[in-house]
Design a protein around this motif. Structure first.
Motif, PDB file in Angstrom:
ATOM      1  N   ASP A  63       0.927  -1.464  -0.168  1.00 47.52           N
ATOM      2  CA  ASP A  63      -0.142   0.057  -0.064  1.00 47.52           C
ATOM      3  C   ASP A  63       0.745   1.165   0.131  1.00 47.52           C
ATOM      4  OD1 ASP A  63      -2.221   1.686  -0.018  1.00 47.52           O
ATOM      5  OD2 ASP A  63      -3.004   0.565   1.948  1.00 47.52           O
ATOM      6  N   THR A  64       0.233   2.421  -0.151  1.00 48.41           N
ATOM      7  CA  THR A  64       0.916   3.807  -0.099  1.00 48.41           C
ATOM      8  C   THR A  64       0.953   4.386   1.197  1.00 48.41           C
ATOM      9  OG1 THR A  64      -0.889   4.810  -1.127  1.00 48.41           O
ATOM     10  CG2 THR A  64       0.753   3.959  -2.685  1.00 48.41           C
ATOM     11  N   THR A  65      -0.449   4.332   1.551  1.00 52.04           N
ATOM     12  CA  THR A  65      -0.679   5.069   2.948  1.00 52.04           C
ATOM     13  C   THR A  65      -1.383   4.031   3.977  1.00 52.04           C
ATOM     14  OG1 THR A  65      -2.650   5.814   1.841  1.00 52.04           O
ATOM     15  CG2 THR A  65      -0.898   7.158   1.413  1.00 52.04           C
ATOM     16  N   PHE A  66      -0.501   3.499   4.771  1.00 55.54           N
ATOM     17  CA  PHE A  66      -0.993   2.599   5.949  1.00 55.54           C
ATOM     18  C   PHE A  66      -0.199   2.662   6.947  1.00 55.54           C
ATOM     19  CE2 PHE A  66      -3.035  -1.516   7.101  1.00 55.54           C
ATOM     20  CZ  PHE A  66      -4.081  -0.916   7.463  1.00 55.54           C
ATOM     21  N   ALA A  67       0.270   4.025   7.646  1.00 53.28           N
ATOM     22  CA  ALA A  67       1.126   4.056   8.671  1.00 53.28           C
ATOM     23  C   ALA A  67       0.398   3.421   9.824  1.00 53.28           C
ATOM     24  CB  ALA A  67       1.493   5.342   8.734  1.00 53.28           C
ATOM     25  N   PRO A  68       1.102   2.725  10.651  1.00 58.12           N
ATOM     26  CA  PRO A  68       2.607   2.391  10.729  1.00 58.12           C
ATOM     27  C   PRO A  68       3.153   1.292  10.062  1.00 58.12           C
ATOM     28  CG  PRO A  68       1.569   1.539  12.443  1.00 58.12           C
ATOM     29  CD  PRO A  68       0.456   2.247  12.025  1.00 58.12           C
ATOM     30  N   PHE A  69       2.417   0.734   9.104  1.00 57.38           N
ATOM     31  CA  PHE A  69       2.773  -0.579   8.271  1.00 57.38           C
ATOM     32  C   PHE A  69       3.488  -0.187   7.147  1.00 57.38           C
ATOM     33  CE2 PHE A  69      -0.680  -2.197  11.185  1.00 57.38           C
ATOM     34  CZ  PHE A  69      -0.279  -3.091  11.819  1.00 57.38           C
ATOM     35  N   GLU A  70       2.958   0.852   6.426  1.00 58.29           N
ATOM     36  CA  GLU A  70       4.088   1.345   5.276  1.00 58.29           C
ATOM     37  C   GLU A  70       3.719   2.815   5.049  1.00 58.29           C
ATOM     38  OE1 GLU A  70       2.803  -1.917   4.224  1.00 58.29           O
ATOM     39  OE2 GLU A  70       0.811  -1.430   4.335  1.00 58.29           O
ATOM     40  N   PHE A  71       4.616   3.507   5.179  1.00 56.14           N
ATOM     41  CA  PHE A  71       4.704   4.806   4.822  1.00 56.14           C
ATOM     42  C   PHE A  71       6.073   5.525   4.507  1.00 56.14           C
ATOM     43  CE2 PHE A  71       6.532   6.557   8.756  1.00 56.14           C
ATOM     44  CZ  PHE A  71       6.228   5.437   9.624  1.00 56.14           C
ATOM     45  N   ILE A  81       6.206  -1.337   9.652  1.00 56.06           N
ATOM     46  CA  ILE A  81       6.238  -2.614  10.338  1.00 56.06           C
ATOM     47  C   ILE A  81       6.156  -3.585   9.336  1.00 56.06           C
ATOM     48  CG2 ILE A  81       4.802  -4.487  11.615  1.00 56.06           C
ATOM     49  CD1 ILE A  81       3.671  -1.970  13.152  1.00 56.06           C
ATOM     50  N   ASP A  82       5.441  -3.382   7.959  1.00 57.91           N
ATOM     51  CA  ASP A  82       5.446  -4.469   7.036  1.00 57.91           C
ATOM     52  C   ASP A  82       6.762  -4.609   6.112  1.00 57.91           C
ATOM     53  OD1 ASP A  82       2.993  -5.137   7.373  1.00 57.91           O
ATOM     54  OD2 ASP A  82       2.188  -4.121   5.798  1.00 57.91           O
ATOM     55  N   MET A  83       7.278  -3.066   6.034  1.00 53.52           N
ATOM     56  CA  MET A  83       8.484  -3.004   5.223  1.00 53.52           C
ATOM     57  C   MET A  83       9.824  -3.453   6.269  1.00 53.52           C
ATOM     58  SD  MET A  83       7.752  -1.621   2.387  1.00 53.52           S
ATOM     59  CE  MET A  83       6.349  -2.774   2.895  1.00 53.52           C
ATOM     60  N   TYR A 275       7.391   1.183  16.161  1.00 53.60           N
ATOM     61  CA  TYR A 275       6.303   1.699  15.615  1.00 53.60           C
ATOM     62  C   TYR A 275       5.051   2.101  16.505  1.00 53.60           C
ATOM     63  CZ  TYR A 275       8.960   1.192  11.461  1.00 53.60           C
ATOM     64  OH  TYR A 275       9.854   1.313  10.603  1.00 53.60           O
ATOM     65  N   LEU A 276       4.950   0.929  17.484  1.00 53.30           N
ATOM     66  CA  LEU A 276       3.708   0.924  18.271  1.00 53.30           C
ATOM     67  C   LEU A 276       3.556   1.532  19.691  1.00 53.30           C
ATOM     68  CD1 LEU A 276       1.948  -2.415  16.879  1.00 53.30           C
ATOM     69  CD2 LEU A 276       1.704  -0.186  16.133  1.00 53.30           C
ATOM     70  N   ALA A 277       5.005   1.569  20.115  1.00 54.53           N
ATOM     71  CA  ALA A 277       5.355   1.782  21.706  1.00 54.53           C
ATOM     72  C   ALA A 277       5.047   3.175  21.938  1.00 54.53           C
ATOM     73  CB  ALA A 277       6.591   1.060  21.884  1.00 54.53           C
ATOM     74  N   LYS A 278       4.963   4.034  20.733  1.00 54.23           N
ATOM     75  CA  LYS A 278       5.134   5.564  20.915  1.00 54.23           C
ATOM     76  C   LYS A 278       3.596   5.883  20.787  1.00 54.23           C
ATOM     77  CE  LYS A 278       8.933   6.294  17.837  1.00 54.23           C
ATOM     78  NZ  LYS A 278       9.343   6.958  16.219  1.00 54.23           N
ATOM     79  N   THR A 279       3.130   6.481  22.238  1.00 54.39           N
ATOM     80  CA  THR A 279       1.788   6.656  22.458  1.00 54.39           C
ATOM     81  C   THR A 279       1.480   8.309  22.638  1.00 54.39           C
ATOM     82  OG1 THR A 279       2.453   6.504  24.778  1.00 54.39           O
ATOM     83  CG2 THR A 279       1.185   4.589  23.597  1.00 54.39           C
TER      84      THR A 279
END
Length: 500
Positions: A63-71, A81-83, A275-279
């Motif tokens: 995908d192009t815009t699916f943060a935090p998995f790809e951006f 995360i995906d990358m 990517y997920l620990a930042k709150t």
């Protein structure tokens, strides 16, 4: 004065038509050669037959815009995360990946047309998708949440949605969940292409809420995207890496093995925590800081925009001159060929042509095209049709008496055209050529839908990660305006110099 017989002229027209076909064929082959300018798609068929993935390169769409998995980060590099997982698994298993950032829908189309070997895009594993794709072992357990605009005090639960419109990502688990409860709570669902567009739709008031995967929403809120989450997480499905049904079994097995290794050595948890620990909510910088941070990625996009424009216009000019002369020729066959070409490419949308050359043609021929080649073919053929009419109009605008006068002085048809008609026609055509140049440059932005990383595409990538859509588009528009103004002025100077 020597005159050619009608039969001789018809034979000459037929030979010229055959020569034109060979010329066009050679030009298409030339485009194929130009594809070497970009990384070609991996030879999917070859990798499907390989029993060992080591040393192989696989084209993988995302995908192009699916943060935090790809951006994309500020430097224009694709992260998430995906990358990180895919690159770590590729390193672990000894293969390489060529990432194609296309958008979710386009990524699935690219996989089904064998443009890529696999897709990793936060893709939920569902029974319906299992009929078409083979999935890896799940690498992330997701779920759906609802968010509204930060200043919205009216929507706090599903019961408050009655009579309202919500948005969800097309083909996503969020859309499936929203559709499953819309009748119960009496709201409408509007499907959009990506997360950034959905969030902008909610902030603009066109939709009152968005349904999206919980880590994506949480990341967006932490980046100050202007939304707030108002519901608990709904139990969802898991994400998996997908390949076509019955294809690339070696790649799928290597992914599963690499994923197990990453979970065993702790690297998997480290990537998720990254990517997920930042709150905490990130403060956005100034507009000038945004310009500075975006500059490297936008310059990459601008360079590709210019490359595609120059290549396309060079080929379109040849096509335009060739078919333009066909249209004013005395041969009915040549006029028919040119008229058909112009009718097809002026009578169909440029976007449809781009989809056809990138997704449709590979499915029909079995030969993948990289995105630059598909983009250049699309723009060349489309602009060539308009240039054909420019050439035809320019030639026919010259007083017919000019040609008759030169022929009466003993000059042949070709010599009369070359020395008398064409020089006058070029002066008439030049302003229209400059206009077509500007149109083609702007048309490159449409190629963003097939993942061509030109200027508009880079802008989309930037606001997909920082959620500053208006400011980013303002910078992109300013760059287009500056470049087009400079090139237009340069073209006008050349026009005045050569057409005094």
């Amino acid at each position: 004065m020597r005159r050619h017989s009608p039969i001789r002229r018809r034979r000459g027209g037929i030979f010229a038509a055959l020569a034109a076909f060979f010329t066009v064929a050679i030009m298409f082959l030339g485009i194929g050669g130009a594809s070497a300018l970009s990384a070609p798609a991996a030879p999917v068929a070859a990798t499907m037959q390989s029993a060992d993935v080591k040393g192989k390169t696989f084209a993988v769409a995302t995908d192009t815009t699916f943060a935090p998995f790809e951006f994309r980060d500020g430097s224009g590099e694709l992260v998430g995360i995906d990358m990180d997982l895919l690159h770590a698994i590729a390193d672990d298993q000894g293969f390489k990946v060529d990432i194609k950032s296309l958008g979710f829908d386009a990524a699935l189309q690219a996989l089904q047309s064998n443009q890529v070997a696999g897709v990793i895009a936060g893709m939920s594993i569902t029974d319906e998708r299992k009929k078409i794709f083979d999935f890896s072992a799940p690498y992330f357990d997701s779920g759906v949440q609802m968010a509204v605009a930060k200043n919205n005090q009216d929507i706090k639960s599903y019961e408050d949605l009655r009579g309202k419109t919500v948005t969800a990502k097309r083909g996503s688990e969020g859309e499936t969940f929203a559709n499953s409860i819309k009748d119960k709570y009496g709201f409408k669902v509007k499907a959009l292409a990506d997360s950034a567009t959905m969030y902008d739709d909610v902030k603009a008031g066109n939709s009152v809420a968005v349904f999206d995967d919980y880590p994506v929403l949480a990341y967006g809120v932490s980046q100050n995207n202007g939304l707030k989450i108002v519901t608990e997480k709904e139990q969802g499905s898991s994400y998996g890496f997908a390949v076509n049904k019955g294809a690339n079994a070696d790649l799928l097995a290597a992914f599963d093995t690499g994923l197990a290794n990453l979970k065993a050595n702790g690297e998997y948890d480290a990537i998720l925590d990254k990517y997920l620990a930042k709150t905490e909510v990130q403060e956005q910088g100034s507009f000038f800081q945004l310009v500075k941070d975006s500059f490297p990625a936008l310059m990459k996009g601008l360079w590709l925009t210019m490359v595609a424009t120059v290549l396309s216009l060079a080929i379109a000019l040849v096509l335009g001159v060739l078919f333009g002369f066909f249209k004013v020729s005395e041969s009915r066959i040549m006029r028919g060929i040119a008229t058909t070409y112009v009718a097809i490419f002026r009578g169909t949308p440029l976007l449809v042509q781009a989809f056809f050359f990138y997704f449709g043609l590979p499915q029909m021929t079995g030969q993948p095209l990289d995105v630059l080649t598909a983009g250049v073919i699309t723009l060349s053929l489309n602009a060539g049709a308009y240039m054909t009419e420019i050439v035809r109009g320019g030639i026919q605008s010259v007083d017919p008496g000019q040609l008759e006068a030169s022929r009466s002085l003993g000059l042949g048809y070709v010599t009369s055209m070359r020395r008398v008609v064409v020089p006058q026609a070029v002066k008439i055509m030049t302003p229209s050529f400059i206009n077509q140049f500007v149109i083609t440059l702007k048309d490159t932005s449409l190629l963003a839908v097939i993942g061509f990383a030109e200027l508009t595409y880079q802008g989309q990538q930037i606001y997909a990660s920082n959620f500053r859509t208006g400011e980013t588009l303002l910078i992109v528009a300013a760059l287009y305006f500056i470049v087009i103004s400079i090139l237009t002025q340069l073209s006008n100077v050349l026009d005045r110099k050569f057409n005094k």
